[in-house]
Design an enzyme around this catalytic site. Structure first.
Site, PDB file in Angstrom:
ATOM      1  N   HIS A 131      -1.470  -1.624 -12.995  1.00  0.00           N
ATOM      2  CA  HIS A 131      -1.810  -0.566 -12.036  1.00  0.00           C
ATOM      3  C   HIS A 131      -2.560   0.568 -12.747  1.00  0.00           C
ATOM      4  O   HIS A 131      -3.623   1.003 -12.285  1.00  0.00           O
ATOM      5  CB  HIS A 131      -0.524  -0.044 -11.386  1.00  0.00           C
ATOM      6  CG  HIS A 131      -0.737   1.056 -10.406  1.00  0.00           C
ATOM      7  ND1 HIS A 131      -0.903   0.824  -9.058  1.00  0.00           N
ATOM      8  CD2 HIS A 131      -0.806   2.406 -10.563  1.00  0.00           C
ATOM      9  CE1 HIS A 131      -1.063   1.987  -8.433  1.00  0.00           C
ATOM     10  NE2 HIS A 131      -1.008   2.956  -9.332  1.00  0.00           N
ATOM     11  N   GLU A 132      -2.012   1.042 -13.862  1.00  0.00           N
ATOM     12  CA  GLU A 132      -2.670   2.141 -14.583  1.00  0.00           C
ATOM     13  C   GLU A 132      -3.999   1.680 -15.182  1.00  0.00           C
ATOM     14  O   GLU A 132      -4.959   2.453 -15.221  1.00  0.00           O
ATOM     15  CB  GLU A 132      -1.743   2.720 -15.649  1.00  0.00           C
ATOM     16  CG  GLU A 132      -0.477   3.373 -15.096  1.00  0.00           C
ATOM     17  CD  GLU A 132      -0.702   4.449 -14.038  1.00  0.00           C
ATOM     18  OE1 GLU A 132      -1.728   5.172 -14.091  1.00  0.00           O
ATOM     19  OE2 GLU A 132       0.157   4.577 -13.141  1.00  0.00           O
ATOM     20  N   HIS A 135      -6.535   2.099 -12.559  1.00  0.00           N
ATOM     21  CA  HIS A 135      -7.027   3.479 -12.460  1.00  0.00           C
ATOM     22  C   HIS A 135      -8.062   3.750 -13.554  1.00  0.00           C
ATOM     23  O   HIS A 135      -9.094   4.381 -13.296  1.00  0.00           O
ATOM     24  CB  HIS A 135      -5.879   4.480 -12.572  1.00  0.00           C
ATOM     25  CG  HIS A 135      -5.026   4.577 -11.351  1.00  0.00           C
ATOM     26  ND1 HIS A 135      -5.534   4.655 -10.073  1.00  0.00           N
ATOM     27  CD2 HIS A 135      -3.671   4.625 -11.215  1.00  0.00           C
ATOM     28  CE1 HIS A 135      -4.547   4.749  -9.207  1.00  0.00           C
ATOM     29  NE2 HIS A 135      -3.404   4.722  -9.871  1.00  0.00           N
ATOM     30  N   HIS A 141      -5.811   4.081  -5.205  1.00  0.00           N
ATOM     31  CA  HIS A 141      -4.742   3.291  -4.591  1.00  0.00           C
ATOM     32  C   HIS A 141      -5.324   2.436  -3.470  1.00  0.00           C
ATOM     33  O   HIS A 141      -6.290   2.820  -2.821  1.00  0.00           O
ATOM     34  CB  HIS A 141      -3.624   4.197  -4.082  1.00  0.00           C
ATOM     35  CG  HIS A 141      -2.837   4.797  -5.192  1.00  0.00           C
ATOM     36  ND1 HIS A 141      -2.558   6.145  -5.275  1.00  0.00           N
ATOM     37  CD2 HIS A 141      -2.266   4.242  -6.289  1.00  0.00           C
ATOM     38  CE1 HIS A 141      -1.865   6.381  -6.366  1.00  0.00           C
ATOM     39  NE2 HIS A 141      -1.681   5.240  -7.009  1.00  0.00           N
ATOM     40  N   CYS A 142      -4.719   1.277  -3.259  1.00  0.00           N
ATOM     41  CA  CYS A 142      -5.211   0.283  -2.307  1.00  0.00           C
ATOM     42  C   CYS A 142      -4.165   0.055  -1.227  1.00  0.00           C
ATOM     43  O   CYS A 142      -2.968   0.069  -1.507  1.00  0.00           O
ATOM     44  CB  CYS A 142      -5.498  -1.024  -3.056  1.00  0.00           C
ATOM     45  SG  CYS A 142      -6.041  -2.374  -1.993  1.00  0.00           S
ATOM     46  N   CYS A 147      -1.270  -5.845  -3.258  1.00  0.00           N
ATOM     47  CA  CYS A 147      -2.180  -5.518  -4.361  1.00  0.00           C
ATOM     48  C   CYS A 147      -1.451  -4.660  -5.390  1.00  0.00           C
ATOM     49  O   CYS A 147      -0.684  -3.761  -5.039  1.00  0.00           O
ATOM     50  CB  CYS A 147      -3.414  -4.780  -3.839  1.00  0.00           C
ATOM     51  SG  CYS A 147      -4.587  -4.312  -5.144  1.00  0.00           S
ATOM     52  N   CYS A 166      -6.156  -7.278  -5.716  1.00  0.00           N
ATOM     53  CA  CYS A 166      -6.617  -8.006  -4.532  1.00  0.00           C
ATOM     54  C   CYS A 166      -8.126  -8.262  -4.662  1.00  0.00           C
ATOM     55  O   CYS A 166      -8.789  -7.735  -5.558  1.00  0.00           O
ATOM     56  CB  CYS A 166      -6.309  -7.211  -3.261  1.00  0.00           C
ATOM     57  SG  CYS A 166      -7.306  -5.706  -3.063  1.00  0.00           S
ATOM     58  N   CYS A 169     -10.284  -5.067  -4.647  1.00  0.00           N
ATOM     59  CA  CYS A 169     -10.251  -4.306  -5.898  1.00  0.00           C
ATOM     60  C   CYS A 169     -11.049  -5.009  -6.993  1.00  0.00           C
ATOM     61  O   CYS A 169     -11.754  -4.356  -7.767  1.00  0.00           O
ATOM     62  CB  CYS A 169      -8.807  -4.065  -6.334  1.00  0.00           C
ATOM     63  SG  CYS A 169      -7.972  -2.804  -5.317  1.00  0.00           S
TER      64      CYS A 169
END
EC number: 3.4.-.-
Length: 183
Positions: A131-132, A135, A141-142, A147, A166, A169
């Site tokens: 996740h990071e 970024h 954010h999705c 995702c 996803c 993304c």
């Protein structure tokens, strides 16, 4: 997807199986990942909020950015602590520019007075590191269900998402990568 060198710095002991999963997951997106086990580094006491018993994530990241000057596109720190930013009770992680930190405490079952579960902890850590990294790659954010870029307000939210980006993304990352290569 994109050529990027990421350094993962563990500021605490992390099981090798977890590190291997992090490397495998990020490498599957074409990211080059190195690991530095650096338990000598500490979180600055000046960033600790004694009333909350948590670290101010922005202050910690600012401190760590000043201590590490390596030839990497990005550095992600793993800290066995609890962190927050203003306006939130806690954060699992925070990214500022090309630096990120993951706070591991709330990803452990023991934090919630439950039986330790190494496999579940590993899945959570991999998701939050990914996740990071998203970024860092320019993603916000999705809203696509599952995702890895879904915002997680609770550990249950972390459990609901996958450790993968996803299709939308991935498309955004690929287009951003192409744009940056043309510059």
């Amino acid at each position: 997807m994109t050529e990027m060198k990421i350094l993962i710095v563990t500021l605490t002991y992390i099981e090798k199986s977890i590190i291997d999963e992090i490397v495998n997951n990020l490498s599957s997106y074409g990211l080059e990942v190195d690991i530095l086990f650096d338990s000598r580094k500490y979180l600055p006491i000046s960033a600790f909020n004694w009333e909350r018993l948590q670290y101010d994530a922005e202050k910690v990241l600012s401190f760590l950015k000043s201590k590490y000057d390596f030839n990497y596109d990005s550095i992600i720190f793993l800290a066995d602590s609890d962190g927050y930013i203003d306006g939130y009770n806690f954060v699992f992680g925070l990214t500022i520019d090309n630096f990120a930190i993951i706070f591991l405490n709330r990803l452990r079952e023991e934090f919630y007075n439950r039986k330790p579960d190494l496999e579940l902890f590993m899945k959570r850590v991999v998701k939050e590191v990914t996740h990071e990294a998203g970024h860092i790659l320019g993603l916000g954010h999705c809203n696509t269900i599952g995702c890895v870029m879904n915002f997680s307000n609770t550990v249950e939210d972390v459990d609901k998402k996958q450790a993968r980006f996803c299709k939308n993304c991935i498309y955004k990352i690929e287009n951003l990568s192409k744009y940056l290569q043309r510059k």
